[in-house]
Motif scaffolding. Structure first.
Motif, PDB file in Angstrom:
ATOM      1  N   TYR A   1      -2.093  -9.566   1.893  1.00 27.63           N
ATOM      2  CA  TYR A   1      -3.129  -9.797   0.897  1.00 27.63           C
ATOM      3  C   TYR A   1      -2.502  -9.889  -0.483  1.00 27.63           C
ATOM      4  N   LYS A   2      -2.944 -10.877  -1.245  1.00 21.72           N
ATOM      5  CA  LYS A   2      -2.537 -10.960  -2.641  1.00 21.72           C
ATOM      6  C   LYS A   2      -3.735 -10.573  -3.481  1.00 21.72           C
ATOM      7  N   PRO A   3      -3.602  -9.518  -4.288  1.00 17.46           N
ATOM      8  CA  PRO A   3      -4.775  -8.988  -5.007  1.00 17.46           C
ATOM      9  C   PRO A   3      -5.576 -10.060  -5.723  1.00 17.46           C
ATOM     10  N   MET A   4      -6.876  -9.979  -5.583  1.00 15.27           N
ATOM     11  CA  MET A   4      -7.854 -10.825  -6.267  1.00 15.27           C
ATOM     12  C   MET A   4      -7.783 -12.272  -5.802  1.00 15.27           C
ATOM     13  N   ASN A   5      -6.991 -12.535  -4.792  1.00 20.53           N
ATOM     14  CA  ASN A   5      -6.679 -13.923  -4.551  1.00 20.53           C
ATOM     15  C   ASN A   5      -6.948 -14.372  -3.132  1.00 20.53           C
ATOM     16  N   GLY A   6      -6.352 -13.718  -2.173  1.00 17.54           N
ATOM     17  CA  GLY A   6      -6.583 -14.186  -0.823  1.00 17.54           C
ATOM     18  C   GLY A   6      -5.620 -13.578   0.152  1.00 17.54           C
ATOM     19  N   VAL A   7      -5.737 -14.034   1.393  1.00 16.38           N
ATOM     20  CA  VAL A   7      -4.930 -13.456   2.455  1.00 16.38           C
ATOM     21  C   VAL A   7      -4.239 -14.558   3.249  1.00 16.38           C
ATOM     22  N   VAL A   8      -3.179 -14.155   3.912  1.00  9.80           N
ATOM     23  CA  VAL A   8      -2.428 -15.047   4.774  1.00  9.80           C
ATOM     24  C   VAL A   8      -2.091 -14.247   6.018  1.00  9.80           C
ATOM     25  N   ASP A   9      -2.056 -14.929   7.168  1.00 10.08           N
ATOM     26  CA  ASP A   9      -1.578 -14.197   8.348  1.00 10.08           C
ATOM     27  C   ASP A   9      -0.096 -14.499   8.538  1.00 10.08           C
ATOM     28  N   GLU A  10       0.653 -13.453   8.832  1.00 13.23           N
ATOM     29  CA  GLU A  10       2.090 -13.593   9.020  1.00 13.23           C
ATOM     30  C   GLU A  10       2.528 -12.754  10.200  1.00 13.23           C
ATOM     31  N   SER A  11       3.688 -13.093  10.729  1.00 16.46           N
ATOM     32  CA  SER A  11       4.230 -12.311  11.829  1.00 16.46           C
ATOM     33  C   SER A  11       4.339 -10.844  11.423  1.00 16.46           C
ATOM     34  N   CYS A  12       3.874  -9.968  12.302  1.00 17.47           N
ATOM     35  CA  CYS A  12       3.856  -8.526  11.993  1.00 17.47           C
ATOM     36  C   CYS A  12       5.262  -7.961  11.838  1.00 17.47           C
ATOM     37  N   GLU A  13       6.242  -8.704  12.335  1.00 17.93           N
ATOM     38  CA  GLU A  13       7.631  -8.237  12.249  1.00 17.93           C
ATOM     39  C   GLU A  13       8.253  -8.582  10.905  1.00 17.93           C
ATOM     40  N   LYS A  14       7.584  -9.431  10.155  1.00 15.38           N
ATOM     41  CA  LYS A  14       8.112  -9.809   8.850  1.00 15.38           C
ATOM     42  C   LYS A  14       8.029  -8.604   7.916  1.00 15.38           C
ATOM     43  N   GLU A  15       8.969  -8.512   6.984  1.00 16.34           N
ATOM     44  CA  GLU A  15       8.929  -7.373   6.065  1.00 16.34           C
ATOM     45  C   GLU A  15       8.235  -7.781   4.776  1.00 16.34           C
ATOM     46  N   ASN A  16       7.218  -7.020   4.428  1.00 18.61           N
ATOM     47  CA  ASN A  16       6.460  -7.267   3.207  1.00 18.61           C
ATOM     48  C   ASN A  16       6.246  -5.963   2.464  1.00 18.61           C
ATOM     49  N   TYR A  17       5.820  -6.097   1.210  1.00 13.63           N
ATOM     50  CA  TYR A  17       5.322  -4.927   0.489  1.00 13.63           C
ATOM     51  C   TYR A  17       4.027  -4.494   1.160  1.00 13.63           C
ATOM     52  N   TYR A  18       3.540  -3.325   0.799  1.00 21.33           N
ATOM     53  CA  TYR A  18       2.327  -2.818   1.442  1.00 21.33           C
ATOM     54  C   TYR A  18       1.594  -1.912   0.472  1.00 21.33           C
ATOM     55  N   ILE A  19       0.340  -1.651   0.776  1.00 23.81           N
ATOM     56  CA  ILE A  19      -0.474  -0.766  -0.064  1.00 23.81           C
ATOM     57  C   ILE A  19      -1.157   0.258   0.830  1.00 23.81           C
ATOM     58  N   CYS A  20      -0.958   1.531   0.514  1.00 23.83           N
ATOM     59  CA  CYS A  20      -1.693   2.595   1.202  1.00 23.83           C
ATOM     60  C   CYS A  20      -2.862   3.008   0.310  1.00 23.83           C
ATOM     61  N   LYS A  21      -3.906   3.515   0.939  1.00 23.82           N
ATOM     62  CA  LYS A  21      -5.070   3.942   0.174  1.00 23.82           C
ATOM     63  C   LYS A  21      -5.591   5.255   0.738  1.00 23.82           C
ATOM     64  N   LYS A  22      -5.899   6.153  -0.172  1.00 20.81           N
ATOM     65  CA  LYS A  22      -6.659   7.335   0.270  1.00 20.81           C
ATOM     66  C   LYS A  22      -7.866   7.490  -0.618  1.00 20.81           C
ATOM     67  N   THR A  23      -8.968   7.822  -0.009  1.00 19.49           N
ATOM     68  CA  THR A  23     -10.195   7.990  -0.745  1.00 19.49           C
ATOM     69  C   THR A  23     -10.277   9.429  -1.209  1.00 19.49           C
ATOM     70  N   VAL A  24     -10.529   9.590  -2.484  1.00 25.26           N
ATOM     71  CA  VAL A  24     -10.638  10.933  -3.027  1.00 25.26           C
ATOM     72  C   VAL A  24     -12.093  11.355  -2.947  1.00 25.26           C
ATOM     73  N   VAL A  25     -12.334  12.434  -2.260  1.00 27.69           N
ATOM     74  CA  VAL A  25     -13.716  12.903  -2.157  1.00 27.69           C
ATOM     75  C   VAL A  25     -14.045  13.678  -3.420  1.00 27.69           C
ATOM     76  N   ASP A  26     -15.097  13.251  -4.082  1.00 27.01           N
ATOM     77  CA  ASP A  26     -15.491  13.903  -5.319  1.00 27.01           C
ATOM     78  C   ASP A  26     -15.929  15.334  -5.035  1.00 27.01           C
ATOM     79  N   SER A  27     -15.417  16.260  -5.805  1.00 29.59           N
ATOM     80  CA  SER A  27     -15.756  17.662  -5.533  1.00 29.59           C
ATOM     81  C   SER A  27     -16.956  18.098  -6.350  1.00 29.59           C
ATOM     82  N   MET A  28     -17.913  17.217  -6.515  1.00 28.23           N
ATOM     83  CA  MET A  28     -19.106  17.562  -7.292  1.00 28.23           C
ATOM     84  C   MET A  28     -20.102  18.306  -6.406  1.00 28.23           C
TER      85      MET A  28
END
Length: 151
Positions: free
Chosen positions: A124-151
């Motif tokens: 995925y390229k932010p704000m732009n779109g996606v491409v499918d590629e071989s899973c064996e290819k090396e790319n950058y990546y983004i991890c995400k964790k959702t912060v639960v609001d402690s309200m």
């Protein structure tokens, strides 16, 4: 006197590799090296891995490969030219593309992809779109964790 009001409009940022919002911006505190944006924490990799390695790394950080809620979710990265692995993979059993949590993506998030190849993974390229590629290819990546609001 200039009144500084916090608005949700365009943050003033210089396009460049360091597009990190201020530490502890919005309502979340994120681990070191993670970026906080709208109550989620994101790890933007600076090294490349295969899709599986990326996924494993995110899991080891108690997070998951990026699951997008909406197209402008990564607004703080809109100037990025890189493509990143995201947590979308093809589930043979269900015959569908699914996020890591088993939910189906809304494809209108992605302008550019009609029918991705089930044998591939998604970058995925932010704000732009996606491409499918071989899973064996090396790319950058983004991890995400959702912060639960402690309200």
């Amino acid at each position: 006197l200039m009144a500084h009001t916090k608005t949700d409009t365009e943050p003033i940022s210089s396009p460049g590799p360091n597009m990190e919002p201020q530490e502890g911006s919005d309502c979340c505190s994120c681990p070191e090296k993670w970026v906080g944006y709208r109550c989620n924490c994101y790890f933007i990799s600076s090294e490349v891995k295969t899709w599986n390695e990326s996924r494993s790394f995110c899991v080891s950080q108690n997070s998951s490969l990026l699951q997008l809620q909406n197209r402008d979710e990564l607004g703080f990265m809109q100037f990025s030219k890189r493509f990143y692995w995201i947590g979308l993979s093809y589930n043979e059993e269900r015959g569908a593309w699914l996020w890591e949590d088993g939910s189906a993506p809304s494809w209108d998030l992605f302008l550019s992809l009609e029918t991705p190849d089930p044998k591939k993974c998604i970058v995925y390229k932010p704000m732009n779109g996606v491409v499918d590629e071989s899973c064996e290819k090396e790319n950058y990546y983004i991890c995400k964790k959702t912060v639960v609001d402690s309200m």
